[in-house]
Design a protein around this motif. Structure first.
Motif, PDB file in Angstrom:
ATOM      1  N   LEU A   1       0.832  -1.216   0.150  1.00 11.88           N
ATOM      2  CA  LEU A   1      -0.045  -0.044   0.100  1.00 11.88           C
ATOM      3  C   LEU A   1       0.932   1.241  -0.138  1.00 11.88           C
ATOM      4  CD1 LEU A   1      -2.606  -1.070   2.807  1.00 11.88           C
ATOM      5  CD2 LEU A   1      -2.859  -1.258   0.372  1.00 11.88           C
ATOM      6  N   ALA A   2       2.071   1.250   0.627  1.00 12.09           N
ATOM      7  CA  ALA A   2       3.185   2.447   0.699  1.00 12.09           C
ATOM      8  C   ALA A   2       4.307   1.906   0.991  1.00 12.09           C
ATOM      9  CB  ALA A   2       2.460   3.438   1.833  1.00 12.09           C
TER      10      ALA A   2
ATOM     11  N   ALA B   1      -4.931   5.609   7.576  1.00 16.18           N
ATOM     12  CA  ALA B   1      -4.748   6.763   6.911  1.00 16.18           C
ATOM     13  C   ALA B   1      -4.114   7.978   7.767  1.00 16.18           C
ATOM     14  CB  ALA B   1      -6.256   7.407   6.625  1.00 16.18           C
TER      15      ALA B   1
ATOM     16  N   SER C   1       1.877   8.353   8.430  1.00 19.76           N
ATOM     17  CA  SER C   1       2.641   8.466   7.043  1.00 19.76           C
ATOM     18  C   SER C   1       4.165   8.226   7.240  1.00 19.76           C
ATOM     19  CB  SER C   1       2.339  10.167   6.911  1.00 19.76           C
ATOM     20  OG  SER C   1       3.204  11.008   7.787  1.00 19.76           O
TER      21      SER C   1
ATOM     22  N   ARG D   1       2.399   6.596  -0.733  1.00 20.59           N
ATOM     23  CA  ARG D   1       1.327   5.666  -1.022  1.00 20.59           C
ATOM     24  C   ARG D   1       1.601   5.343  -2.442  1.00 20.59           C
ATOM     25  NH1 ARG D   1      -1.224   4.295   3.553  1.00 20.59           N
ATOM     26  NH2 ARG D   1      -0.994   5.825   4.875  1.00 20.59           N
TER      27      ARG D   1
END
Length: 206
Positions: free
Chosen positions: A93-94, A182, A185, A205
């Motif tokens: 996903l990231a 979400a 980060s 992302r």
């Protein structure tokens, strides 16, 4: 003849020696300097990775002769066999690259969704220093280079994913199911004892 002088250990000397010994022991426990020369390598496979099965010895070969002549037409009502669908594998996903903070650090990080719906943070080809009470943190802090980025990761929201398994290698860290991904980060290799980052990566992302 004069009397021999007997040496006496004064109480204040005993107190000073006690303080020195206790202080030295506490310092060794707290700083654990020997870890700077000890490496722990941990290599883990990514969970949920599909391994291609080995063909069975009982599976007939395409070259095996048959008693019946091949037919140009398929039997009535028969459908052509279709290849089985491969199960879904892990999805990245990231991801990001680790930069150095207090200690030289390199490697990459990935936020991965597993086939069962769970998530892990994966460190790949990690290479950093060993140290006391190192943790893997998922945070909402920006990743800054230099000394300005050493201590920012406990200023906002963070989730500890557990103790660092090894200062070298590729490892997986389970993300709790109730974490809102979400809101986070970045990843930090965080020294919880001295509140400083050894290295960190921004998660971009996919």
């Amino acid at each position: 003849m004069g009397r021999a002088r007997r040496s006496r250990v004064r109480p204040w000397m005993v107190a000073v020696l006690t303080v020195v010994v206790v202080g030295a022991g506490f310092g060794l426990y707290w700083f654990q300097p020997w870890k700077l020369w000890q490496d722990t390598t941990v290599q883990e496979a990514l969970p949920g990775t599909v391994v291609n099965p080995t063909p069975s010895a009982e599976t007939p070969s395409a070259e095996t002769p048959s008693d019946e002549a091949p037919s140009d037409e398929a039997p009535s009502g028969a459908s052509s066999p279709s290849a089985p669908e491969a199960p879904a594998g892990p999805t990245t996903l990231a991801s990001g690259e680790l930069i150095s903070h207090e200690h030289t650090t390199s490697g990459s990080v990935k936020l991965v969704r597993l086939p069962d719906g769970g998530h892990v943070v994966r460190l790949e080809n990690l290479d950093t220093s060993n140290g006391p009470d190192l943790r893997v943190w998922l945070t909402d802090a920006p990743v800054k280079e230099g000394r300005a980025g050493w201590g920012v990761f406990d200023d906002g929201k963070y989730v500890s994913l557990g103790k660092l398994k090894g200062n070298k290698g590729s490892q997986n860290y389970t993300v709790p199911a109730d974490v809102d991904l979400a809101r986070y980060s970045s990843i930090s290799i965080w020294c919880d004892r001295f509140n400083v980052s050894f290295g960190a990566a921004e998660l971009a992302r996919a």
